[in-house]
Design a protein around this motif. Structure first.
Motif, PDB file in Angstrom:
ATOM      1  N   UNK A 168      44.081  45.114  35.762  1.00  0.00           N
ATOM      2  CA  UNK A 168      43.727  46.350  35.056  1.00  0.00           C
ATOM      3  C   UNK A 168      44.421  47.505  35.776  1.00  0.00           C
ATOM      4  N   UNK A 169      45.136  48.376  35.032  1.00  0.00           N
ATOM      5  CA  UNK A 169      45.857  49.465  35.710  1.00  0.00           C
ATOM      6  C   UNK A 169      44.930  50.401  36.495  1.00  0.00           C
ATOM      7  N   UNK A 170      43.641  50.460  36.126  1.00  0.00           N
ATOM      8  CA  UNK A 170      42.706  51.359  36.817  1.00  0.00           C
ATOM      9  C   UNK A 170      42.035  50.707  38.023  1.00  0.00           C
ATOM     10  N   UNK A 171      42.261  49.407  38.211  1.00  0.00           N
ATOM     11  CA  UNK A 171      41.652  48.704  39.345  1.00  0.00           C
ATOM     12  C   UNK A 171      42.604  48.757  40.528  1.00  0.00           C
ATOM     13  N   UNK A 172      42.227  49.469  41.541  1.00  0.00           N
ATOM     14  CA  UNK A 172      43.126  49.690  42.674  1.00  0.00           C
ATOM     15  C   UNK A 172      43.460  48.372  43.366  1.00  0.00           C
ATOM     16  N   UNK A 173      44.747  48.194  43.629  1.00  0.00           N
ATOM     17  CA  UNK A 173      45.205  46.978  44.321  1.00  0.00           C
ATOM     18  C   UNK A 173      45.620  45.861  43.390  1.00  0.00           C
ATOM     19  N   UNK A 174      45.303  45.945  42.082  1.00  0.00           N
ATOM     20  CA  UNK A 174      45.735  44.896  41.132  1.00  0.00           C
ATOM     21  C   UNK A 174      47.260  44.965  40.964  1.00  0.00           C
ATOM     22  N   UNK A 175      47.851  43.848  40.520  1.00  0.00           N
ATOM     23  CA  UNK A 175      49.315  43.771  40.372  1.00  0.00           C
ATOM     24  C   UNK A 175      49.842  44.905  39.526  1.00  0.00           C
ATOM     25  N   UNK A 176      49.214  45.124  38.356  1.00  0.00           N
ATOM     26  CA  UNK A 176      49.705  46.138  37.434  1.00  0.00           C
ATOM     27  C   UNK A 176      49.492  47.541  38.013  1.00  0.00           C
ATOM     28  N   UNK A 177      48.406  47.741  38.752  1.00  0.00           N
ATOM     29  CA  UNK A 177      48.135  49.051  39.352  1.00  0.00           C
ATOM     30  C   UNK A 177      49.204  49.401  40.384  1.00  0.00           C
ATOM     31  N   UNK A 178      49.587  48.419  41.199  1.00  0.00           N
ATOM     32  CA  UNK A 178      50.621  48.633  42.228  1.00  0.00           C
ATOM     33  C   UNK A 178      51.948  49.037  41.573  1.00  0.00           C
ATOM     34  N   UNK A 179      52.312  48.319  40.496  1.00  0.00           N
ATOM     35  CA  UNK A 179      53.584  48.605  39.816  1.00  0.00           C
ATOM     36  C   UNK A 179      53.548  49.989  39.178  1.00  0.00           C
ATOM     37  N   UNK A 180      52.440  50.296  38.468  1.00  0.00           N
ATOM     38  CA  UNK A 180      52.312  51.600  37.803  1.00  0.00           C
ATOM     39  C   UNK A 180      52.401  52.728  38.822  1.00  0.00           C
TER      40      UNK A 180
END
Length: 840
Positions: A805-817
């Motif tokens: 989830x882009x709003x979950x800190x540390x998730x793959x997508x959050x890191x990339x975003x």
């Protein structure tokens, strides 16, 4: 000595029946350029002793240094060919294009295939059909190009593998069957039966490096008088399950005779055995054996062969006995179509206009006296830096020096003035590999270079006569790769900025695929297919198009796409700035197969509405009414597959805001809310609209900002994520080094999809998926982990969802975003729904 003059070529250009336009296509390092040398030497342009070493069609210094073809090169060759020994000779003109094999330069192959009618497919007899072989063959069939096959590197069978003759036959058969499987998979009925069968003479065997080669017909002709059997009958016996019993001097289809003795296969006994005996005797330097063999085979060696021994002698003997140029010429002339034949079935694939108009008729008939129709497939740099030849094929009419022509770009619409120039051609030139020759004009059925129109063409265009106002353009080429890897460039010295801007324009012309653009941040972006492609483009930019001015290059970055995974849980509302208009909207994810069809051009915005709606209803479960009310596909320059659909009922003044909605939709899809990357696979549906009664209060200034807010609100509320591009990697590796491949892939988020052992060889082919983001430095790491034994080929395969989830800190997508936002200078905090949602 050159065997022809330019005048002879020009005279033959007017006889389309005697013309063959061919591309040489294959996987990287399977021997295209070395094999092409045999045809070039047969025309007398290079010495026979240099064939296989000169690589005449590798015209750039870096091509010679790297031993890899980077740009496709055209050369026109004149031959006199006789079907029977001592029979009358007929002149033929072969326009040959040697194309690259590396996947990063696939766009060059596409440009070459568009202007040719036949393809010489080269396959390494040990490695067999690889990923790129299948890719280029699929492209060829899609363009309705007829293939012939050459099984190359036979010298390795006798010098390296030393395998049994039966085993060698099985290797060849496997390679040929693999090619035929690809052909059967993508078969086009209009092309007819294009299976490559050795007994028909469509398959050649040999060694491009040593300049020798043959077809089964070559040996059938040698043995015909000895057996007293027609050549055609022997050809059938020399391939497949046909075994020869020397005691009874008869043929059988059973490998074992009545006494239980194994019989030799016809191909092994009469073709491979003499070659193997010659190889063995010469390589072992058996001076009492090989002179007798040479005499028995009636080989008259050239003077330069005197005093040679072992490998040099072997090369001289083989290319004198079985010259590859003769075998190739026979295959090309006999089995590939002339423009007169090919254009009849290719016209549907090429021309976008009415197939019954005078232009289509002239193309179909290859009519030199008809209206001019020419397609420019690529721009070739000239010796004068910054200028280009417009290289293409004349499909009808005649193009000549001083002629006034219409240059119709890919965005031209018949009858409009958009993307249209009317200019004079300064010169027409014949492309001769490293050189050019001037000619006065060029009739249809030939490939040609034009001078003086390069500043009006970006990459490709259609050329017709100056007054042909009702002519339509040729279809755009479909590339098998995508420009998914990008770098930002800037000059080291600020005063060189104008040189950079001009250099980028020239770079965009020089390569069919490369994309040069300026980002919102002011960065100059170059997008290419992969690391090697970008490396070559940057070298050309600095050395050729900027005249040596130094540049700074950022680290390679990957293009991502913003998408959604669920339908919007609630209808989003956005108010216009004046609070008088409201848009109610929701979003749904699009089917991945539908996205692929849109991106491949199989479903377009210009399709007939009813036909397209029926297709969507039958194949993707859409409602007919909704499918007919698709407003836009979001055709911004970089946009992927997205829809804007009118799902409203009984709304007043809706048509008045349609253009404003489409404008806002294109803006939104070209840069999503999370990290300003393109959107992909999102269908926005307009659920309801409340508009002010007075037109002055519902103009573009009110509707566009409101619509953008609605699109972004829908995106945030529909479980948003990112999609990343993925390469399919084809790795050829010895079985002893497989563990190194698995280790490297696991470190890079790679997943193994398949593993195939090559029968009769110590090699294994591994197919894997690798995210493009992880591909930088993958080749060097792989070679390091396998002691240099693994050879990878990467090409774009598909898009896949990034987890989290882009709003979950540390998730793959959050890191990339977060990284992308930081790179683009956007706010660190991610946008939230409240920023875009207007409460009612």
């Amino acid at each position: 000595m050159v065997n022809f003059s330019v005048d002879q070529i020009r005279e033959l250009m007017g006889h389309p029946k005697n013309i063959r336009n061919i591309s040489v296509i294959a996987h990287v390092d399977h021997g295209k350029s070395t094999l092409t040398d045999s045809l070039v030497s047969k025309a007398g342009i290079i010495a026979g002793s240099k064939a296989g070493e000169a690589r005449f069609t590798d015209t750039r210094e870096d091509e010679q240094a790297r031993s890899i073809t980077i740009k496709s090169t055209s050369i026109s060759l004149y031959y006199e060919y006789s079907e029977e020994k001592g029979g009358p000779k007929t002149p033929y003109l072969i326009n040959l294009i040697d194309s690259p094999g590396h996947v990063d330069f696939s766009s060059e192959v596409t440009a070459a295939l568009r202007v040719t009618d036949g393809a010489l497919v080269v396959v390494d007899c040990i490695e067999g059909v690889c990923v790129q072989t299948e890719t280029v063959l699929r492209q060829a069939i899609a363009e309705r190009i007829k293939p012939i096959l050459f099984v190359n590197k036979l010298d390795r069978i006798f010098l390296e593998l030393h395998c049994a003759l039966e085993e060698a036959y099985q290797n060849f058969r496997t390679a040929i069957e693999s090619v035929n499987v690809v052909i059967a998979t993508y078969q086009d009925d209009l092309l007819g039966n294009i299976q490559v069968l050795p007994e028909t003479g469509v398959v050649g065997f040999g060694s491009g490096l040593h300049a020798w080669g043959f077809t089964i017909g070559t040996f059938a002709a040698m043995y015909a008088s000895k057996f007293g059997v027609p050549k055609e009958r022997l050809q059938k016996k020399f391939w497949g399950d046909n075994f020869y019993n020397s005691k009874t001097k008869s043929w059988t289809t059973k490998q074992v005779d009545k006494q239980g003795k194994k019989l030799p296969r016809g191909f092994c006994k009469f073709i491979l055995e003499p070659i193997s005996a010659l190889f063995e005797a010469i390589m072992n330097d058996e001076k009492d054996v090989y002179p007798k063999l040479i005499k028995k085979l009636k080989i008259v060696l050239p003077k330069e062969a005197e005093g040679q021994s072992v490998k040099p002698l072997l090369k001289s003997v083989m290319r004198t006995w079985l010259p590859a140029g003769d075998a190739l010429l026979g295959m090309v002339v006999t089995h590939l179509p002339s423009p007169l034949v090919a254009q009849r079935y290719r016209v549907e694939n090429l021309y976008t206009g009415d197939l019954k108009d005078k232009y289509a008729t002239a193309i179909r008939n290859c009519d030199a006296s008809g209206p001019l129709m020419m397609y420019v497939s690529k721009m070739v740099p000239t010796s004068e830096k910054g200028r280009f030849y417009a290289f293409g094929r004349v499909f009808s009419g005649t193009v000549g020096t001083g002629q006034l022509v219409r240059l119709m770009g890919p965005n031209y619409v018949t009858g409009s003035k958009k993307d249209l120039f009317i200019k004079k051609i300064q010169r027409t030139v014949l492309m001769m590999g490293r050189y050019i020759e001037q000619i006065v004009d060029c009739p249809c059925g030939n490939v040609i270079g034009l001078v003086g129109i390069d500043q009006f063409i970006i990459k490709n265009c259609t050329i017709s006569e100056g007054d042909a106002v009702d002519a339509s353009i040729f279809r755009m080429m479909k590339f098998s790769v995508s420009a998914v890897v990008r770098v930002a460039v800037e000059p080291k010295n600020a005063q060189d900025l104008p040189k950079l801007v001009e250099g980028l324009k020239r770079l965009a012309k020089s390569d069919p695929l490369v994309q040069c653009s300026t980002a919102n941040t002011g960065e100059h972006i170059i997008a290419g297919a992969g690391e090697l492609h970008l490396e070559i483009c940057l070298k050309d930019l600095e050395e050729d198009f900027m005249k040596g001015a130094p540049i700074k290059v950022s680290k390679p970055v990957v293009t991502f796409a913003e998408t959604i995974t669920e339908k919007t849980e609630m209808t989003c509302v956005a108010k216009s700035p004046n609070k008088h208009n409201r848009l109610y909207m929701y979003a749904e994810p699009l089917d991945s197969d539908l996205c692929r069809e849109i991106e491949d051009g199989d479903i377009t915005e210009n399709d007939d509405i009813k036909t397209r709606a029926r297709n969507l209803a039958d194949n993707y479960g859409w409602g007919i009414q909704e499918a007919r009310k698709i407003w836009s596909f979001g055709c911004a320059p970089d946009a992927k597959a997205n829809f804007l659909v009118d799902a409203t009922k009984g709304v007043q003044y809706l048509n008045e805001i349609k253009d404003s909605m489409i404008g806002a939709f294109m803006q939104a899809t070209s840069g999503g809310v999370f990290c300003d990357e393109v959107m992909r696979g999102i269908c926005f549906k307009l659920d309801d609209v409340v508009l002010h009664a007075d037109a002055i209060h519902r103009g573009a200034g009110q509707i566009m900002p409101c619509a953008r807010k609605a699109f972004f609100a829908c995106q945030i509320k529909s479980k948003p994520t990112l999609m990343e591009p993925v390469y399919v990697v084809d790795i050829i590796v010895p079985q002893t080094a497989i563990s190194g491949v698995y280790n490297t892939l696991s470190q890079r988020r790679g997943t193994v999809e398949g593993k195939t052992d090559r029968i009769g060889t110590p090699l294994t082919q591994i197919t894997a998926f690798l995210p493009v983001m992880e591909s930088f430095g993958f080749t060097s790491k792989l070679r390091q982990n396998t002691a240099g034994q693994a050879f990878p080929q990467m090409r774009f395969s598909h898009w896949q969802l990034v987890g989290g989830d882009p709003y979950e800190e540390g998730s793959s997508v959050n890191v990339i975003v977060t990284e992308i936002r930081d790179r683009k200078g956007l706010k660190a905090e991610l946008p939230v729904f409240a920023d875009f949602y207007d409460r009612v």
